[in-house]
Design an enzyme around this catalytic site. Sequence first.
Site, short mmCIF file in Angstrom:
data_model
loop_
_atom_site.label_atom_id
_atom_site.label_comp_id
_atom_site.label_asym_id
_atom_site.label_seq_id
_atom_site.Cartn_x
_atom_site.Cartn_y
_atom_site.Cartn_z
N HIS A 106 0.81 -1.22 0.00
CA HIS A 106 0.00 0.00 0.00
C HIS A 106 0.84 1.26 0.00
CE1 HIS A 106 -4.00 -1.83 1.19
NE2 HIS A 106 -3.99 -1.46 -0.06
N ARG A 115 -8.13 -3.92 -12.97
CA ARG A 115 -8.00 -5.20 -12.25
C ARG A 115 -8.87 -5.14 -10.99
NH1 ARG A 115 -2.23 -4.88 -14.02
NH2 ARG A 115 -1.74 -6.85 -15.04
N ARG A 140 -12.37 -5.60 -15.98
CA ARG A 140 -12.16 -7.04 -16.03
C ARG A 140 -12.86 -7.67 -14.82
NH1 ARG A 140 -6.25 -9.51 -15.80
NH2 ARG A 140 -6.38 -8.96 -13.61
N GLU A 197 -5.18 -15.07 -22.95
CA GLU A 197 -3.99 -15.27 -22.11
C GLU A 197 -3.72 -16.75 -21.86
OE1 GLU A 197 -4.49 -13.31 -18.32
OE2 GLU A 197 -6.63 -13.73 -18.26
N ASN A 220 1.24 -11.51 -19.83
CA ASN A 220 1.83 -12.02 -18.57
C ASN A 220 1.50 -13.49 -18.40
OD1 ASN A 220 2.24 -9.31 -18.40
ND2 ASN A 220 0.81 -8.96 -16.73
N ASP A 221 0.24 -13.81 -18.58
CA ASP A 221 -0.16 -15.21 -18.46
C ASP A 221 0.08 -16.01 -19.74
OD1 ASP A 221 -1.03 -15.75 -15.80
OD2 ASP A 221 -2.69 -14.37 -16.13
N ARG A 263 5.25 -17.42 -13.56
CA ARG A 263 5.64 -16.03 -13.74
C ARG A 263 6.21 -15.38 -12.48
NH1 ARG A 263 -0.27 -13.09 -14.81
NH2 ARG A 263 0.36 -11.27 -13.63
N CYS A 307 -2.98 -5.90 -22.95
CA CYS A 307 -2.89 -5.27 -21.63
C CYS A 307 -1.83 -5.92 -20.76
CB CYS A 307 -4.24 -5.25 -20.93
SG CYS A 307 -4.92 -6.90 -20.69
C1 PEP Z 1 -1.95 -10.76 -18.17
O1 PEP Z 1 -2.02 -11.92 -17.77
O2 PEP Z 1 -1.21 -10.39 -19.08
C2 PEP Z 1 -2.75 -9.70 -17.52
C3 PEP Z 1 -2.80 -8.49 -18.00
O3 PEP Z 1 -3.44 -10.03 -16.40
P1 PEP Z 1 -2.81 -10.20 -14.94
O4 PEP Z 1 -1.40 -9.69 -14.99
O5 PEP Z 1 -3.68 -9.40 -14.01
O6 PEP Z 1 -2.91 -11.67 -14.70
MG MG Z 2 -3.63 -12.61 -16.53
#
Ligand code: PEP
Ligand code: MG
Length: 587
Positions: free
Chosen positions: A190, A297, A333, A432, A455-456, A466, A503
């Site tokens: 935070h 998010r 989302r 993803e 990312n995923d 990850r 994203c």
């Molecule tokens: C992703 O997976 O790329 C993504 C944007 O979602 P998060 O990082 O919240 O899993």
């Molecule tokens: Mg994701």
Amino acid sequence: MEFRGIGVSSGIVIGKVFRLEKITYDIKPNWVRDTEVDEEVARFLKAIHTSKEQLLSIRKKIESLADTAQLQIIDAHLLILDDQMLVNETVEYIKRHRLSAEWSLKRVLDKIGEQFDKMGDAYLKERKDDLSHIGNRIFNNLFGYGHTNLADLKEDVIVVAHDLSPADTAQMRKERVIGFVTEIGSKTSHTAIMAHSLEIPAVVGVTGIYDAVTTGESLIVDGIDGIVHVSPPQPTFIAYLNKQRRYKYYERELLKMKDLPAITTDQKKVTLLANIEFIGEVKSVLERGGEGIGLYRTEFLYMNRFYPPTEAEHFRVYKSLAEQLSSYPSIIRTLDLGGDKFISQLDVYEELNPVLGLRAIRLCLEHIDLFKTQLRAILKASHYGKLKIMYPMISGLDELREANAVLKEVMDELRKANIPFDEEIEVGIMIEIPSAAITSDILAEEADFFSIGTNDLIQYSIAIDRVNKNVSYLYEPLHPAILRLIARVIESGHAKGILVGMCGEMASDPKYTLLLLGLGLDQYSTNSDALLKIKKIIRSVSYAEAREIAQQALTYCSASETEKFITNLMEERFPDVFCYFGDGDED
Ligand code: PEP
Ligand code: MG
């Protein structure tokens, strides 16, 4: 003396230290007499009451100045003070064991803390810090200690503390606190989030800094690279003055582009949106020329609490988002809980493989009420602005259809109750999971838009966790498999006339901007800090050139070859973006 930590808010400040005293409590198991038990309970409840009054008064003071993220965090702390587990169990403990309020509270806090630890998820572990901040406030009131009020500072300072509670951070006024450094904290703590929304340069997680400084000493805080210099020698001081000057100049130059479109020299327009975790971040997105929110998010609404948010709470936040963005779109989302994200509020079994388990949309389809609560709130708020819905972790068509069936049910209920909502609301999906990317041609038939979550997507395609440092060297956005998947998703989306955005973090890294443009990406959703750098790159190239570069990138057989090609090209083409202000030890 140089210290390193995590830079959580960009910029460099040079100034004088204000060391925030660390209070230590000597708590012993003191007995109370039978006749004093009621008095002890009353003393504890009074400390809770005083703590609430203090937080409410801080809240009142900052109400007109602070952004929603700060208020939300203070509210979350107020909720902890109301928590039955904390208050009732301490009262029970005092009564049952006839022990002092301080000792009883300590035992209860330790127990709750242990439960947090067992949950084993990173987000929730951090929320333990919130609990300890609240605990310290109650202890202060039980012991009758005063609080240093950061709102009363008379000169410009850099606050150095072992730890800062969100209540401390919220009281900081930018005019007085020009930077801060803490020993505790990480990127998602935070304190870090507060630093970001206050836009104060800060470095957190700096081990040993508290004992290394005294009030009045000079300090350099480099929030860009996460470096702190205590009593720097003159050459370091001069080097940082230069770095600061270059950084400020660069920022000013970038800001000049804020209202210009993200358009290539041959008139190809793309949209630049931002990712947010709190609606308090919207202000800085708009200040940097963001054209909307590409990923909100919403799981962060679940932080700091023991129960999921109510429909009214969801609604308040989404309506505020819709209104603040006015004609710009916001992609909300739906819950992406599970995996490495906290799920403690839900009654789900511990899983052996949580990342491959009941997470995100799967969890929502299992807990339909939870899902419906959120969907109802989004739909209701869609009446007040341009909201879009996005499902995370869709693996195939059946799952998309199932989610849409729940959405349709909620829509029917709202229609029956004559509650207005945007009948044309767009419903898209994150791409993803490799199965979704491979079947993107099929999914494009029934989704209104795609947003690629690299990312995923990288995690699942290359089979690397990850958040596991041991395999992070394999986390390669430029792996030919990833580039082929991205190219495929964009092609499938365009073939069906739907918009394709990204994203995941890959969109925020300027190194990939040109390549993604050339692959045909329509929309980038990035960290607000990256928005203008990406715009600068897009405005200085032609789409034709970007296409050529993308085609070339697709011909390489390994990630390292593509990496070499892209890195050399980008550093040569955009030296100001990639090597713009040096590292502070050169002119
Ligand atoms: C992703 O997976 O790329 C993504 C944007 O979602 P998060 O990082 O919240 O899993
Ligand atoms: Mg994701």
